[in-house]
Design a protein around this motif. Sequence first.
Motif, PDB file in Angstrom:
ATOM      1  N   SER A 108       0.763  -1.241  -0.007  1.00 10.77           N
ATOM      2  CA  SER A 108       0.072  -0.213   0.088  1.00 10.77           C
ATOM      3  C   SER A 108       0.873   1.038  -0.192  1.00 10.77           C
ATOM      4  O   SER A 108       0.682   2.147   0.764  1.00 10.77           O
ATOM      5  CB  SER A 108      -0.779  -0.233   1.101  1.00 10.77           C
ATOM      6  N   LEU A 109       1.882   1.275  -0.692  1.00 12.39           N
ATOM      7  CA  LEU A 109       2.781   2.400  -0.844  1.00 12.39           C
ATOM      8  C   LEU A 109       2.362   3.144  -2.132  1.00 12.39           C
ATOM      9  O   LEU A 109       2.466   2.760  -3.272  1.00 12.39           O
ATOM     10  CB  LEU A 109       3.948   1.692  -0.856  1.00 12.39           C
ATOM     11  N   GLU A 110       2.360   4.328  -2.003  1.00  6.96           N
ATOM     12  CA  GLU A 110       2.334   5.542  -3.201  1.00  6.96           C
ATOM     13  C   GLU A 110       3.556   5.990  -3.344  1.00  6.96           C
ATOM     14  O   GLU A 110       4.005   6.654  -4.234  1.00  6.96           O
ATOM     15  CB  GLU A 110       1.265   6.440  -3.024  1.00  6.96           C
ATOM     16  N   ASN A 111       4.426   5.711  -2.310  1.00  5.67           N
ATOM     17  CA  ASN A 111       5.675   5.953  -2.157  1.00  5.67           C
ATOM     18  C   ASN A 111       6.798   4.990  -2.985  1.00  5.67           C
ATOM     19  O   ASN A 111       7.293   4.125  -2.405  1.00  5.67           O
ATOM     20  CB  ASN A 111       6.268   6.270  -0.672  1.00  5.67           C
ATOM     21  N   TYR A 112       6.902   5.254  -4.510  1.00 10.16           N
ATOM     22  CA  TYR A 112       7.639   4.327  -5.049  1.00 10.16           C
ATOM     23  C   TYR A 112       9.167   4.213  -4.661  1.00 10.16           C
ATOM     24  O   TYR A 112       9.745   3.106  -4.812  1.00 10.16           O
ATOM     25  CB  TYR A 112       7.444   4.685  -6.671  1.00 10.16           C
ATOM     26  N   PRO A 113       9.744   5.351  -4.375  1.00 14.36           N
ATOM     27  CA  PRO A 113      11.302   5.182  -3.771  1.00 14.36           C
ATOM     28  C   PRO A 113      11.232   4.129  -2.804  1.00 14.36           C
ATOM     29  O   PRO A 113      12.366   3.383  -2.536  1.00 14.36           O
ATOM     30  CB  PRO A 113      11.602   6.630  -3.247  1.00 14.36           C
ATOM     31  N   MET A 114      10.091   4.025  -1.859  1.00 10.13           N
ATOM     32  CA  MET A 114      10.303   3.039  -0.774  1.00 10.13           C
ATOM     33  C   MET A 114      10.174   1.734  -1.203  1.00 10.13           C
ATOM     34  O   MET A 114      10.840   0.526  -0.735  1.00 10.13           O
ATOM     35  CB  MET A 114       9.194   3.323   0.245  1.00 10.13           C
TER      36      MET A 114
END
Length: 182
Positions: A100-106
Amino acid sequence: MIELFALRFLINLFFTFLVIRFIYYPQYKNKDFVFTFFLFNSILFVLCFLLAAADLKFGFAFGLFAMFSMFRYRTVTVPIGEMGYFFLVVTLGIINSIASLENYPMLILANSLLVGVTFLLGRLLTLTHENYQVLTYENLELVKPQQKALLLQDLIDKTGQPIHRVQVVKVDYQRGVAQLKA
């Protein structure tokens, strides 16, 4: 929704390709598993991505992982090294599809961490694999623990193979033979 699917699928395929092509294949060179790894990874990615909207994320993911873990005990024996890579590509497919990450770097960091650890462990822990055979051996005098060096040399002379270790599995004194693992 299509853009999200496509981007995550590309990230998934990229990291799966790195694992299979540059870590797994140079060491094992088994083309059958290369196909299987890509197929399972892609199937799991699509399945998890499409079912992620059902809000079953953790239970669903662990259920799939448990199901594929049971395959280990239900199928033809798969070497443990290949099984480790199988679990890695399964995990990559699950992480990349339902995270559930919209944070693609993560997401990329998590993938990089898994791939990097696999690469480092594969290179740093390069343990040589040795095959063994079970042999029937007739010279019981050399089976004694104090005669181990002579037993090794006799096996090398008889088989013409490099033998590094030998283990006595069973001794049958009535028939005058021993079963060795060498």
